[in-house]
Design a protein around this motif. Structure first.
Motif, short mmCIF file in Angstrom:
data_model
loop_
_atom_site.label_atom_id
_atom_site.label_comp_id
_atom_site.label_asym_id
_atom_site.label_seq_id
_atom_site.Cartn_x
_atom_site.Cartn_y
_atom_site.Cartn_z
N PRO A 111 4.78 6.32 7.56
CA PRO A 111 4.19 5.60 6.43
C PRO A 111 3.22 4.46 6.75
CG PRO A 111 6.56 5.90 6.15
CD PRO A 111 6.19 6.26 7.68
N TYR A 162 -5.39 5.88 -3.74
CA TYR A 162 -4.07 6.57 -3.46
C TYR A 162 -3.82 7.28 -2.32
CZ TYR A 162 -3.11 5.23 -8.45
OH TYR A 162 -2.92 4.74 -9.64
N SER A 163 -2.70 7.56 -1.92
CA SER A 163 -2.50 8.42 -0.69
C SER A 163 -1.34 9.14 -0.67
CB SER A 163 -2.60 7.32 0.71
OG SER A 163 -1.54 6.46 0.59
N GLN A 164 -1.33 10.06 0.22
CA GLN A 164 -0.11 11.20 0.43
C GLN A 164 -0.04 11.62 1.82
OE1 GLN A 164 1.04 14.24 -2.30
NE2 GLN A 164 -0.33 13.13 -4.12
N THR A 188 -5.04 4.83 4.65
CA THR A 188 -5.72 4.33 3.30
C THR A 188 -6.47 3.25 3.30
OG1 THR A 188 -3.43 4.98 2.52
CG2 THR A 188 -4.59 3.78 1.30
N SER A 237 4.77 9.08 0.67
CA SER A 237 3.71 7.74 0.51
C SER A 237 4.25 6.66 1.26
CB SER A 237 3.38 7.58 -0.74
OG SER A 237 4.62 6.76 -1.25
N ASN A 270 1.85 3.52 -4.16
CA ASN A 270 1.37 4.28 -3.20
C ASN A 270 -0.27 3.98 -3.18
OD1 ASN A 270 1.08 5.89 -5.39
ND2 ASN A 270 0.69 7.73 -4.19
N TYR A 271 -0.76 3.05 -3.51
CA TYR A 271 -2.11 2.80 -3.39
C TYR A 271 -2.81 1.27 -2.89
CZ TYR A 271 -1.43 0.43 -8.12
OH TYR A 271 -0.80 -0.28 -8.93
N ILE A 310 5.47 4.19 -0.25
CA ILE A 310 6.21 3.30 -0.97
C ILE A 310 7.39 3.08 -0.22
CG2 ILE A 310 7.52 3.39 -3.07
CD1 ILE A 310 5.54 5.17 -4.47
#
Length: 811
Positions: free
Chosen positions: A273, A203-205, A280, A211, A243-244, A213
Motif C-alpha cells: 500500500p 484514484y488508484s488500485q 498515486t 488500495s 483510495n484517492y 485504504i
C-alpha cells in the motif's frame, strides 16, 4: 569535422565533404546523426560502409544504419543515417539465466549488471544517484534495449549515454539560468497547452483490486492530509478511508459541473500500500497541471560568443514571449535538433513540462514484433504460404475438435459433440460449466470469485479462501471457518500441517493436552506451565529462564538462568548457570564462575578450596607451552626453570606466584621481585635486574647495550661489552676507574669546576686562543716602547723589533 571508423572502430579518415550534418537527440530516447555526401568522391566510395562508425565533435560514436541515394540530373547524392552506439543494445538477447520472474527489493545496479553481462561487458552502467529498491516481475524477456527500458520505467530514472557507458540519474540536465527570450535569441516558436488529460482527484488500485485504504494518515504529506481531512469521512481516527488523493489545484479548476477531474491508475505489479500511495502521488503530480509543449528555433549565440550558454538534454530553461502568452514559463529540454558544423543553421529545441512517450519505448516495442513481421514478408511482399499453412492448421484443428461453438441468449456456448449436456457458457458477466445443459452450474467464475465443488491444485499467495467449512479428506473430514487463523497469519504460511507433525511459530493456549504424544526436536519459544514432566527424557535448550525451578533427576544442556534452582540429582553438562544453585549434590566436569561462596569446595586432582585451602602440585597438570594463549615467556626454557616447575606453567607457594602473563587491574608491588622484564611482543628485548650488587642491564635483540653497574664505591654507566663512559664515584675511587667523558658535551647552561681541564677538551677553545696570541704578537710588534735620536732622525723601537719606525727632526 566528422571522423569515420570501420566496423571494428578502427580509424579510416575524415569527411570534409559532408554537408547538412544534423544531430537529433531526445531525452531517454534515440540519438541520431545524418549528413549528405556526393556519391562520386572517395569520401563516399572508400569510407562509408553499412555498420561502420562516425564520430562527431562531442566524441560520440554513431553506427551507419542506412544510405539513401538520390539522383538530380547528373548530381548524385547519398544521405547517410546513423544511430548512436547505445542502440546496439537491441542486438543483444538477454540470456535465459538472467530472466527474473519475480524478485523483491532488487537494487537497480543488480539489473544493470545483468545487461552488462548480456553484452559481454561491452556496455557499462554508472548509477549517479541513489534509487529505492523495487519489486521486479518479468525482467529479461527480450533484448538488452528492452531490459534498459524496463529499468528506466521501473525506477523512474533518466539516462544519458557516453558511447558504451550509460549513466542512470534521477534527472539529467541542470538549471544554468538559460532563457529563450523574444528579440534576443528566439527566431520562431510555437506554444501549446493541453488540459484534456487534467486530473485533480487521482484514484488508484493495486493487485487484486486492493488500495491504500487503512493506512495511517501519518503516511500523507501535510498538504495531502489537509486536503483529505477537509472531506468528511476521508480520514477517520487517523486512518485513510478513501483510495484517492486530491490536487492542491483542485479549487482552481473546479466549476459548476466538475468539482474534480477524476483519473485512476491501476498497477497489478504493486502489492505494498505504501508503494501504491507513492505511485498515486507521482501520477497526480504529472497530471494536475495542463501539458505544455513548446518548440523554439533559437539563434545559436554560443557559436559566435563562447560565453553564451548552450542548451543540453534535460536542462531547465525559462521562456519569455508575452505576445505568445509565454510569461516566464519554466520547462525542460526534451529534444534537440542541432547543426554543429553549420553557422547559418540554428538549433531547434522542444520543451515540455512532462515526458512524452519515449521513442526508445517504441523502438523496444517494435523490436518484439520485428521478426514476426519479417517472417510474413519476403522482399516487401506478403508470404501467402505462411497464411495458407496457418489456415490449413486452423481448419484441421476445428474439424478434429470435439467441441461445437454456438451462440444463444446466454452468450458463447462451447458444447461437447458427444454429450450436449456438457457445456461451457461464456458471457460478459463471467463463465460457468454445466453438465445438465445449463439448468445448473457445476463451477463458475465471475468478478466476485470462483464457485466450484472441488478445486484441485495449488492456490497461490494471492488467494483469499472464504467458506463455512473446508473438506480436507476423502472421508468428509472438515475444518470449520472458526478454526482457521486470521487472514494475515494464514497468508504468511506460518503453520505447516503434515502427516509427520505440526510446524508453527508461537503456540498460545490455555491448555495443551498431549496424552501419549511425543515432542521430538522441537523449537519452543516460550513454555508456561505449572508442571512439566519429562520422565526418561531430556530438555535441550540454548537458555531456560525459570523462577523457583524444581528439577528432579533431569539432564540440563545449555544455559540455565534462574533466581533459585532447587534440584535433586541435577546433571549439568556444558552449561552456563547464572543465579543461585541450592542442591544436595552438584556434579560437574568443569565450573566457570565469578564468585563461589561455600564452606568448602573439594576439587579433584589435588586441589582443595575452603578454610584450609591447599594445592598438591604433584597432582596438577598444567597446559603445555604450545597451549598457552596471550603473551608467553620468551621460550619454553624460561617455563621450565626450577623456580617454576618442569611441567607446570603456574606455581603458587608461600613465597609468591610464578607464572607467564598476569592480566590484572591492580598489582600490589610491595615485596614484588623480578629478575627479567620483557618487552611485550618482543621477547629478545628485556631488562635484567640483579648481578652481584643489584645492577640494571638493558638488552636489545638479545645483546646488552646499556648497563648501570654498582661497584660499591660508585656507579658506572657502561655500554657495549662493559666499556664505561661515565663514572659517579666516592672520594676514594679504585685506581684507573675515574669517569672519562666521551662524545660532545654541551655545558652552555652549566658551571664547570675543575683543577685542570685539557684545552682540547673544550670545544673551539684552542682556535680562540690561537687568534688571541696572533693579536698580542701584532700589538707587541707595533707598540713603541723606546725612542732615540740618530743623526737627524728619531728612531722608534717596539718590544720585538728594533728600529720599527723613524722620522726626521729639526735642529
Amino acid at each position: 569535422m566528422l571522423t569515420v571508423f570501420d566496423r571494428n572502430m578502427l580509424p579510416v579518415g575524415v569527411l570534409p565533404s559532408a554537408s547538412e550534418v544534423t544531430r537529433k537527440r531526445r531525452l531517454n530516447s534515440d540519438y541520431g546523426l545524418s549528413f549528405l555526401l556526393p556519391m562520386n568522391i572517395a569520401d563516399y566510395t572508400e569510407k562509408i560502409t553499412l555498420k561502420g562508425h562516425v564520430r562527431d565533435e562531442k566524441g560520440q560514436y554513431y553506427f551507419i544504419d542506412s544510405r539513401s541515394r538520390v539522383r538530380d540530373g547528373l548530381k548524385l547524392m547519398a544521405q547517410i543515417d546513423c544511430q548512436h552506439v547505445m542502440l546496439r543494445l537491441a542486438d543483444f538477447k538477454m540470456p535465459y539465466e538472467s530472466y527474473i520472474e519475480e524478485g523483491f527489493g532488487v537494487n537497480i545496479l543488480s539489473l544493470a549488471n545483468l545487461i552488462t553481462n548480456a553484452t559481454g561487458g561491452k556496455f557499462l552502467f554508472v548509477i549517479d544517484n541513489t534509487f529505492e529498491l523495487q519489486d521486479i516481475k518479468d525482467f529479461g524477456r527480450g533484448n538488452a534495449l528492452q531490459a534498459l527500458q524496463f529499468i528506466i520505467k521501473k525506477y523512474s530514472c533518466e539516462m544519458i549515454p557516453n558511447n558504451f557507458v550509460i549513466h542512470l540519474k534521477q534527472q539529467v540536465g541542470a538549471d544554468t539560468g538559460m532563457q529563450y527570450r523574444f528579440k534576443k535569441n528566439i527566431i520562431s516558436n510555437s506554444f501549446k497547452d493541453d488540459a484534456r488529460t487534467l486530473v485533480t482527484r487521482m484514484y488508484s488500485q493495486m493487485k487484486d483490486g486492493l488500495s491504500f485504504i487503512g493506512l495511517t494518515a501519518s503516511n500523507l504529506t501535510a498538504e495531502e492530509y489537509a486536503l483529505l481531512n477537509a472531506i468528511p469521512g476521508a480520514i477517520v481516527g487517523g486512518v485513510i478511508k478513501v483510495n484517492y488523493l486530491i490536487s492542491p489545484y483542485a479549487s482552481h479548476w473546479a466549476n459548476s459541473t466538475n468539482a474534480y477531474y477524476d483519473g485512476e491508475i491501476i498497477n497489478q505489479d504493486i502489492e505494498d500500500p505504501l508503494e501504491l500511495l507513492e505511485a498515486t502521488r507521482k501520477a497526480l503530480k504529472e497530471q494536475e497541471v495542463p501539458i505544455i509543449d513548446v518548440t523554439i528555433d533559437a539563434a545559436d549565440l554560443h557559436k559566435i560568443d563562447g560565453t553564451e550558454p548552450q542548451p543540453d538534454m534535460g536542462d531547465t530553461v525559462m521562456c519569455i514571449d508575452p505576445d505568445m502568452e509565454m510569461n516566464m514559463i519554466s520547462a525542460r529540454v526534451i529534444e534537440l535538433t542541432e547543426y554543429p558544423y553549420e553557422m547559418d543553421k540554428h538549433t531547434s529545441v522542444s520543451l515540455a513540462n512532462f515526458m512524452l512517450r519515449d521513442e526508445m519505448d517504441i523502438i523496444a516495442d517494435l523490436d518484439k514484433s520485428k521478426r514476426v513481421v519479417d517472417n510474413l514478408l519476403s522482399g516487401a511482399k506478403i508470404r501467402t504460404t505462411v497464411f495458407e499453412d496457418f489456415a490449413k492448421l486452423a481448419i484441421y484443428d476445428i474439424n478434429n475438435s470435439k467441441t461445437e461453438v454456438k451462440y444463444d441468449e446466454r452468450g458463447i456456448v462451447l458444447q461437447d459433440k458427444t454429450n450436449a449436456q456438457n457445456q461451457v457458457v461464456l458471457s460478459s458477466n463471467g463463465l460457468y460449466l454445466t453438465t445438465n445443459g445449463g439448468a445448473s452450474a457445476r463451477a463458475a467464475i465471475t468478478a466476485n470469485g470462483i464457485v466450484a465443488e472441488v478445486i484441485v491444485g495449488i492456490l497461490g499467495d494471492f488467494v483469499k479462501l472464504r467458506a463455512n467449512q473446508i473438506v480436507v479428506g476423502d472421508a468428509g473430514e472438515t475444518i470449520g471457518d472458526g478454526l482457521l487463523s486470521s487472514g494475515a497469519s494464514w497468508n504468511q504460511k506460518t503453520t505447516l500441517l503434515l502427516s509427520t507433525g505440526i510446524y508453527t511459530g508461537t503456540l498460545t493456549t490455555n491448555q495443551l493436552i498431549a496424552g501419549s504424544a511425543k515432542i521430538s526436536s522441537a523449537l519452543i519459544d516460550s513454555i508456561k506451565a505449572n508442571q512439566i514432566d519429562v520422565t526418561g527424557g531430556k530438555i535441550i535448550a540454548s537458555q531456560i529462564d525459570a523462577t523457583n525451578l524444581q528439577v528432579v533427576a533431569a539432564n540440563v544442556t545449555g544455559k540455565l538462568v534462574a533466581s533459585q534452582i532447587d534440584a535433586k540429582d541435577l546433571h549439568v553438562s556444558s552449561a552456563n548457570i547464572d543465579g543461585t544453585i541450592t542442591a544436595d549434590t552438584v556434579k560437574s566436569t568443569w565450573v566457570y564462575a565469578g564468585t563461589l561462596t561455600a564452606q568448602q569446595i573439594n576439587a579433584v586432582n589435588g586441589i582443595v578450596l575452603g578454610a584450609n585451602a591447599s594445592i598438591n602440585w604433584a597432582s596438577v597438570t598444567a597446559p603445555s607451552y604450545t597451549q598457552i594463549n596471550g603473551t608467553k615467556p620468551p621460550s619454553n626454557a624460561d617455563n621450565t626453570t626450577d623456580s617454576i616447575g618442569a611441567s607446570r606453567l603456574t606455581k603458587i607457594t608461600s613465597t609468591g606466584v610464578y607464572t607467564g602473563t598476569v592480566d590484572a587491574y591492580q598489582v600490589n608491588t610491595v615485596g614484588l621481585a623480578a629478575e627479567k622484564i620483557y618487552q611485550a611482543g618482543s621477547p629478545s628485548n628485556y631488562a635484567v635486574i640483579g648481578g652481584s650488587y643489584g645492577n640494571l642491564s638493558l638488552n636489545y635483540f638479545g645483546g646488552e647495550f646499556f648497563r648501570i653497574d654498582n661497584d660499591i664505591s660508585g656507579v658506572d654507566l657502561m655500554w657495549q661489552s662493559g666499556i664505561s663512559f661515565l663514572r659517579v664515584t666516592s672520594s676514594n675511587p679504585y685506581p684507573g676507574r675515574a669517569a672519562k667523558p666521551k662524545g660532545v658535551w654541551d655545558f652552555t647552561d652549566a658551571t664547570v669546576y675543575a683543577g685542570s681541564i685539557p684545552i682540547n677538551a673544550i670545544y673551539n677553545l684552542q682556535t680562540q686562543l690561537n687568534a688571541l696570541i696572533t693579536r698580542l704578537e701584532y700589538l707587541e710588534n707595533n707598540a713603541f716602547i723606546l725612542s732615540y735620536r740618530n743623526g737627524g732622525n728619531i728612531v722608534f723601537n717596539s718590544k720585538n723589533i728594533a728600529g720599527k719606525d723613524s722620522t726626521s727632526v729639526l735642529d
